[in-house]
Write a protein that holds these residues in place. Structure first.
Motif, PDB file in Angstrom:
ATOM      1  N   ALA A  92       0.772  -1.358   0.068  1.00 54.80           N
ATOM      2  CA  ALA A  92      -0.153  -0.393  -0.329  1.00 54.80           C
ATOM      3  C   ALA A  92       0.768   1.084  -0.142  1.00 54.80           C
ATOM      4  CB  ALA A  92      -0.774  -0.157   1.178  1.00 54.80           C
ATOM      5  N   VAL A  93       1.726   1.465   0.949  1.00 60.81           N
ATOM      6  CA  VAL A  93       2.930   2.860   0.553  1.00 60.81           C
ATOM      7  C   VAL A  93       3.895   2.862  -0.297  1.00 60.81           C
ATOM      8  CG1 VAL A  93       4.552   3.906   2.642  1.00 60.81           C
ATOM      9  CG2 VAL A  93       2.075   2.514   3.472  1.00 60.81           C
ATOM     10  N   HIS A  94       4.716   1.156  -0.548  1.00 60.40           N
ATOM     11  CA  HIS A  94       5.381   1.390  -1.732  1.00 60.40           C
ATOM     12  C   HIS A  94       5.294   0.537  -2.412  1.00 60.40           C
ATOM     13  CE1 HIS A  94       7.984   2.642   2.204  1.00 60.40           C
ATOM     14  NE2 HIS A  94       7.300   1.411   2.680  1.00 60.40           N
ATOM     15  N   GLY A  95       4.254   0.362  -2.381  1.00 59.96           N
ATOM     16  CA  GLY A  95       3.960  -0.381  -4.166  1.00 59.96           C
ATOM     17  C   GLY A  95       4.561  -1.855  -4.278  1.00 59.96           C
ATOM     18  N   LEU A 124      -4.669   1.858  -3.342  1.00 60.74           N
ATOM     19  CA  LEU A 124      -4.117   1.609  -4.335  1.00 60.74           C
ATOM     20  C   LEU A 124      -2.457   1.152  -3.935  1.00 60.74           C
ATOM     21  CD1 LEU A 124      -5.362   4.324  -7.053  1.00 60.74           C
ATOM     22  CD2 LEU A 124      -6.172   1.931  -6.556  1.00 60.74           C
ATOM     23  N   ALA A 125      -1.745   0.301  -4.464  1.00 58.72           N
ATOM     24  CA  ALA A 125      -0.572  -0.242  -4.297  1.00 58.72           C
ATOM     25  C   ALA A 125      -0.131   1.203  -4.564  1.00 58.72           C
ATOM     26  CB  ALA A 125       0.135  -1.046  -4.922  1.00 58.72           C
ATOM     27  N   GLY A 126       1.229   1.602  -3.702  1.00 57.70           N
ATOM     28  CA  GLY A 126       1.602   2.544  -3.413  1.00 57.70           C
ATOM     29  C   GLY A 126       1.418   4.059  -3.099  1.00 57.70           C
ATOM     30  N   ALA A 127       0.100   4.050  -3.106  1.00 59.99           N
ATOM     31  CA  ALA A 127      -0.821   5.644  -3.016  1.00 59.99           C
ATOM     32  C   ALA A 127      -0.986   5.780  -2.279  1.00 59.99           C
ATOM     33  CB  ALA A 127      -2.007   5.162  -4.473  1.00 59.99           C
ATOM     34  N   MET A 128      -0.602   4.874  -0.368  1.00 59.60           N
ATOM     35  CA  MET A 128      -1.193   4.995   0.194  1.00 59.60           C
ATOM     36  C   MET A 128      -0.193   5.515   1.719  1.00 59.60           C
ATOM     37  SD  MET A 128      -4.002   1.892   0.942  1.00 59.60           S
ATOM     38  CE  MET A 128      -4.474   3.002   2.374  1.00 59.60           C
TER      39      MET A 128
END
Length: 152
Positions: free
Chosen positions: A114-117, A139-143
């Motif tokens: 979630a944070v780093h994708g 979204l993956a990498g978008a939180m």
């Protein structure tokens, strides 16, 4: 959207199956300490793994918060679930503030995705560790990881 992710408290090491492992007395205490950090938060839903230790964790939090709605039990929060599946499922809750109660290795990998994708950058999560993520959409990498608290 706020997503709190809580790993279950310490569980007994053995049971007939992994899914049947119950919380220990220490695990219950850990969960209650983590639940205190959820006081006053705008939770709209508690979603938990069907495993006994996660159900017990979710119920302790529900009672500690005076949360009146039932716990929603879902099959996509078990230890071996895939983090991409969880993010896909969370899309249905994107206008809510939810608490997910689950297990390692899923919770650490989910936060990493979630944070780093990437699931390769998993977040360390001890028993009863509580993380808060924030985003417009799951979204993956978008939180954004707002906070992580480890029960002590």
């Amino acid at each position: 959207m706020n997503v709190w992710i809580l790993r279950h408290g310490e569980a007994r090491p053995q049971a007939r199956t992994d899914a049947e492992r119950e919380l220990t007395a220490k695990g219950r205490e850990e969960v209650l300490r983590s639940a205190a950090h959820l006081m006053g938060q705008p939770l709209t839903r508690i979603i938990a793994s069907p495993y006994v230790r996660a159900q017990q964790t979710a119920e302790l939090v529900r009672q500690a918060l005076g949360f009146t709605d039932a716990i929603e039990t879902v099959p996509w929060l078990t230890p071996d679930s895939h983090p991409h599946t969880v993010l896909d499922q969370l899309d249905a809750y994107s206008v809510e503030d939810v608490l997910l109660v689950s297990h390692q290795p899923l919770v650490g990998a989910l936060i990493g995705l979630a944070v780093h994708g990437s699931v390769q950058q998993a977040q360390p999560m001890h028993t009863a560790s509580l993380a808060r993520l924030e985003a417009d959409l799951p979204l993956a990498g978008a939180m954004q990881l707002m906070d992580v608290r480890h029960a002590e």
